[in-house]
Design an enzyme around this catalytic site. Structure first.
Site, PDB file in Angstrom:
ATOM      1  N   LEU A  38     -36.683 -50.986  31.222  1.00 42.61           N
ATOM      2  CA  LEU A  38     -37.817 -51.823  31.625  1.00 42.61           C
ATOM      3  C   LEU A  38     -39.123 -51.091  31.341  1.00 42.61           C
ATOM      4  CD1 LEU A  38     -36.548 -53.353  34.983  1.00 42.61           C
ATOM      5  CD2 LEU A  38     -35.983 -53.942  32.625  1.00 42.61           C
ATOM      6  N   GLY A  75     -38.102 -49.827  47.663  1.00 39.55           N
ATOM      7  CA  GLY A  75     -37.084 -50.696  48.243  1.00 39.55           C
ATOM      8  C   GLY A  75     -36.123 -49.850  49.068  1.00 39.55           C
ATOM      9  N   ARG A  97     -53.034 -47.973  36.583  1.00 38.52           N
ATOM     10  CA  ARG A  97     -53.534 -46.752  37.226  1.00 38.52           C
ATOM     11  C   ARG A  97     -53.655 -45.556  36.281  1.00 38.52           C
ATOM     12  NH1 ARG A  97     -49.681 -46.215  42.140  1.00 38.52           N
ATOM     13  NH2 ARG A  97     -48.470 -47.798  41.053  1.00 38.52           N
ATOM     14  N   ASN A 124     -47.018 -43.175  37.562  1.00 38.95           N
ATOM     15  CA  ASN A 124     -47.961 -44.285  37.641  1.00 38.95           C
ATOM     16  C   ASN A 124     -49.391 -43.887  37.293  1.00 38.95           C
ATOM     17  OD1 ASN A 124     -46.149 -46.402  38.544  1.00 38.95           O
ATOM     18  ND2 ASN A 124     -45.949 -45.160  40.384  1.00 38.95           N
ATOM     19  N   ALA A 131     -61.789  -3.574   5.829  1.00 38.38           N
ATOM     20  CA  ALA A 131     -62.416  -4.530   6.750  1.00 38.38           C
ATOM     21  C   ALA A 131     -63.303  -5.518   6.005  1.00 38.38           C
ATOM     22  CB  ALA A 131     -63.244  -3.764   7.778  1.00 38.38           C
TER      23      ALA A 131
HETATM   24  C1  UD1 Z   1     -38.971 -51.381  42.046  1.00 39.67           C
HETATM   25  C2  UD1 Z   1     -37.804 -51.828  42.894  1.00 39.67           C
HETATM   26  C3  UD1 Z   1     -37.750 -50.977  44.162  1.00 39.67           C
HETATM   27  C4  UD1 Z   1     -37.641 -49.518  43.804  1.00 39.67           C
HETATM   28  C5  UD1 Z   1     -38.770 -49.116  42.865  1.00 39.67           C
HETATM   29  C6  UD1 Z   1     -38.555 -47.727  42.342  1.00 39.67           C
HETATM   30  C7  UD1 Z   1     -37.509 -54.223  42.516  1.00 39.67           C
HETATM   31  C8  UD1 Z   1     -37.783 -55.577  43.028  1.00 39.67           C
HETATM   32  N1  UD1 Z   1     -37.998 -53.217  43.240  1.00 39.67           N
HETATM   33  O1  UD1 Z   1     -40.140 -51.611  42.782  1.00 39.67           O
HETATM   34  O2  UD1 Z   1     -36.628 -51.363  44.941  1.00 39.67           O
HETATM   35  O3  UD1 Z   1     -37.658 -48.718  44.963  1.00 39.67           O
HETATM   36  O4  UD1 Z   1     -38.819 -49.989  41.734  1.00 39.67           O
HETATM   37  O5  UD1 Z   1     -39.679 -47.336  41.613  1.00 39.67           O
HETATM   38  O6  UD1 Z   1     -36.856 -54.050  41.515  1.00 39.67           O
HETATM   39  N2  UD1 Z   1     -41.157 -54.127  35.152  1.00 39.67           N
HETATM   40  C9  UD1 Z   1     -41.055 -54.951  34.062  1.00 39.67           C
HETATM   41  N3  UD1 Z   1     -41.290 -56.278  34.246  1.00 39.67           N
HETATM   42  C10 UD1 Z   1     -41.611 -56.822  35.428  1.00 39.67           C
HETATM   43  C11 UD1 Z   1     -41.717 -55.951  36.533  1.00 39.67           C
HETATM   44  C12 UD1 Z   1     -41.476 -54.604  36.372  1.00 39.67           C
HETATM   45  O7  UD1 Z   1     -40.765 -54.510  32.958  1.00 39.67           O
HETATM   46  O8  UD1 Z   1     -41.808 -58.042  35.495  1.00 39.67           O
HETATM   47  C13 UD1 Z   1     -40.883 -52.673  34.975  1.00 39.67           C
HETATM   48  C14 UD1 Z   1     -42.097 -51.813  35.224  1.00 39.67           C
HETATM   49  O9  UD1 Z   1     -42.781 -51.552  34.018  1.00 39.67           O
HETATM   50  C15 UD1 Z   1     -41.478 -50.535  35.783  1.00 39.67           C
HETATM   51  C16 UD1 Z   1     -40.224 -51.026  36.479  1.00 39.67           C
HETATM   52  O10 UD1 Z   1     -39.939 -52.295  35.921  1.00 39.67           O
HETATM   53  O11 UD1 Z   1     -41.087 -49.636  34.768  1.00 39.67           O
HETATM   54  C17 UD1 Z   1     -40.400 -51.126  37.979  1.00 39.67           C
HETATM   55  O12 UD1 Z   1     -41.468 -51.976  38.263  1.00 39.67           O
HETATM   56  P1  UD1 Z   1     -42.431 -51.736  39.484  1.00 39.67           P
HETATM   57  O13 UD1 Z   1     -43.416 -52.820  39.537  1.00 39.67           O
HETATM   58  O14 UD1 Z   1     -42.923 -50.345  39.454  1.00 39.67           O
HETATM   59  O15 UD1 Z   1     -41.381 -51.930  40.675  1.00 39.67           O
HETATM   60  P2  UD1 Z   1     -41.629 -51.721  42.183  1.00 39.67           P
HETATM   61  O16 UD1 Z   1     -42.251 -52.921  42.742  1.00 39.67           O
HETATM   62  O17 UD1 Z   1     -42.314 -50.420  42.390  1.00 39.67           O
HETATM   63 CA    CA Z   2     -42.989 -48.522  40.870  1.00 44.66          CA
END
Ligand code: UD1
Ligand code: CA
Length: 452
Positions: free
Chosen positions: A9, A137, A16, A224, A377
């Site tokens: 992902l 989470g 940030r 981040n 030198a």
């Molecule tokens: C997510 C988890 C949470 C966990 C945390 C760890 C879910 C709902 N929550 O939370 O349980 O503790 O990660 O860091 O999964 N991303 C996408 N597309 C999206 C959303 C996110 O590609 O639509 C990617 C982001 O770029 C990132 C990763 O998924 O690499 C996690 O996304 P982020 O928004 O950081 O998740 P959290 O809400 O922090």
């Molecule tokens: Ca995160």
């Protein structure tokens, strides 16, 4: 292992970071965050999918790797929705490993463990214990078995006290994953499709969620902002330095040593403080590097002494050579065995023969120098006429007096001696003394100027 898909992902913006570069293209050591994750994924998986969103073109271009299957998530509707962009291309009878593109230090052995567990139980989840779990989470257990994941924003006071959190990294049977993803909804505090909801679905289905708890939090830490990037850079460098020391490298202070690339070394090598190694560097036995040196893509022989504040790039240094202090060895320099390159000497695209010495304040470029040459030198090879570069050849045993300029192209014959202060524009015969100087004189009618 066959039939394992990685889904990485990487669609998040990374606001940030305050950077025009997408977050996953930020660099840790010598690779982007995404490349670190890819390296692990490619080692374990037969297919790799990377889910990209904002800045996707920049990401695809930067990686330029044909083995990656790019999947676009045009709207970031949550982690479940992100994974769902890849699943249509994945067979039901395979296994899917979900990774985050911004969690660069995940280890191979942890992932292998997760995969093995998932092959048995269908779902395996990687969690970690945190002193401060805020934002993550929470892992809900009953009789020690994982029941669900509740996001921070959806958690009640009791759940918020739980210190075991979801890392986001999990492995699932692909058929199950697809079925559960189809049942996700966005009825939660963030209005997102949470990947984490599939855990409760699997439990309801009678599945046991296999659990792996990460040993340390840096392995599963996400990046981040630039502060976290620097923190993980330190962790990476510290781990690497420890590994080098275990293999026998002496590091005066592992906290003041950076290697952004690969370093190979023989026995009894010593590296002092504030040394940066980049690209591909190898050191032969008994070689020492003094403080404040930068060494990039260099093959350095045995018994070499590199003195403080030297910079070496794309060069080969022969056995027993001595470099610096304050030497600059530039690309395509080949310093011969037991040669000496002293302070404020710059060598570029030149071969320096065995035992030759350039001890002080010189520029040697586009030169072929034989063995046993002694350069005084302040000697300069004038290799550039403003348009083209020209070569200087200095044969074995030549002695060059200080402050000599060689106007290239020019050849200095074997065992020739050049008188100090000469400008040598024509070839010089071997074995003879050549010099070009105006005669010293005392001017009769000269008067010291007076201030007006
Ligand atoms: C997510 C988890 C949470 C966990 C945390 C760890 C879910 C709902 N929550 O939370 O349980 O503790 O990660 O860091 O999964 N991303 C996408 N597309 C999206 C959303 C996110 O590609 O639509 C990617 C982001 O770029 C990132 C990763 O998924 O690499 C996690 O996304 P982020 O928004 O950081 O998740 P959290 O809400 O922090
Ligand atoms: Ca995160």
């Amino acid at each position: 292992m066959n039939n394992i898909n990685a889904i990485i992902l990487a669609a998040g913006k990374g606001t940030r970071m305050n950077s025009t570069k997408p977050k996953v293209l930020q660099v840790l050591s010598d690779k982007t965050l995404l490349e670190h994750v890819l390296m692990q994924a490619q080692a374990l998986c037969s297919q790799v999918f990377v889910v990209v969103g904002l800045g996707s073109e920049q990401v695809c271009q930067a990686l330029d790797d044909d083995s990656i299957n790019w999947v676009e998530q045009s709207e970031q509707l949550g982690t479940g929705h992100a994974v769902q962009q890849a699943t249509p291309y994945i067979n039901d009878d395979s296994i899917s490993l979900v990774l985050y593109g911004d969690v660069p230090l995940i280890r191979q052995s942890t992932l292998k463990d997760l995969i093995t567990q998932a092959q048995k139980s269908g779902v395996a989840l990687l969690s970690v214990m945190l002193d401060n779990p805020a934002g993550y989470g929470r892992i809900i257990r009953k009789d020690n078995q994982i029941q669900a994941i509740v996001e921070q924003k959806d958690a009640n006071t009791e759940q918020l006290m739980i210190c075991e959190v979801n890392t986001g990294i999990m492995v699932l049977d692909s058929g199950l994953l697809k079925a559960y993803l189809g049942n996700l909804n966005a009825n939660n505090a963030q209005g997102e499709f949470y990947l984490t909801d599939i855990i409760a679905m699997a439990v309801k289905d009678g599945k046991t969620i296999a659990s792996v708890i990460a040993e340390n939090d840096s392995e599963v830490a996400g990046v981040n902002d630039k502060v976290q990037l620097a923190e993980l850079e330190r962790v990476f460098q510290k781990n690497q330095a420890n590994q080098f020391m275990q293999q026998g490298l002496t590091l005066k202070d592992p906290a003041r040593f950076d290697c952004r690339g690969t370093l190979n070394f023989g026995q009894n090598c010593e590296v002092d403080v504030n040394v940066v190694v980049e690209g591909d560097v190898s050191l032969g036995d008994n070689t020492t590097i003094a403080p404040n040196c930068i060494i990039k893509n260099a093959k350095i022989g045995t018994n070499v002494v590199i003195l403080p504040n030297s910079v070496i790039e794309d060069a080969i240094i022969g056995d027993g050579a001595s470099i610096g202090p304050f030497a600059r060895i530039r690309p395509e320099a080949h310093i011969g065995e037991s040669a000496k390159i002293g302070n404020f000497v710059e060598v570029k695209k030149s071969t320096i023969g065995k035992g030759s010495k350039i001890s002080h304040l010189s520029y040697v470029g586009d030169t072929i120098m034989g063995e046993g040459v002694n350069i005084g030198a302040g000697v300069i090879t004038c290799n550039y006429d403003g348009v083209n570069k020209h070569q200087t050849t200095i044969e074995d045993g030549v002695f060059v007096g200080s402050d000599t300029q060689f106007i290239a192209p020019v050849t200095i014959g074997k065992n020739a001696t050049i008188g100090a202060g000469s400008t040598i524009a024509k070839d010089v015969p071997g074995g003879k003394l050549s010099l070009s100087r105006t005669k010293q004189a005392v001017l009769k009618n000269w008067k010291k100027p007076i201030k007006k």
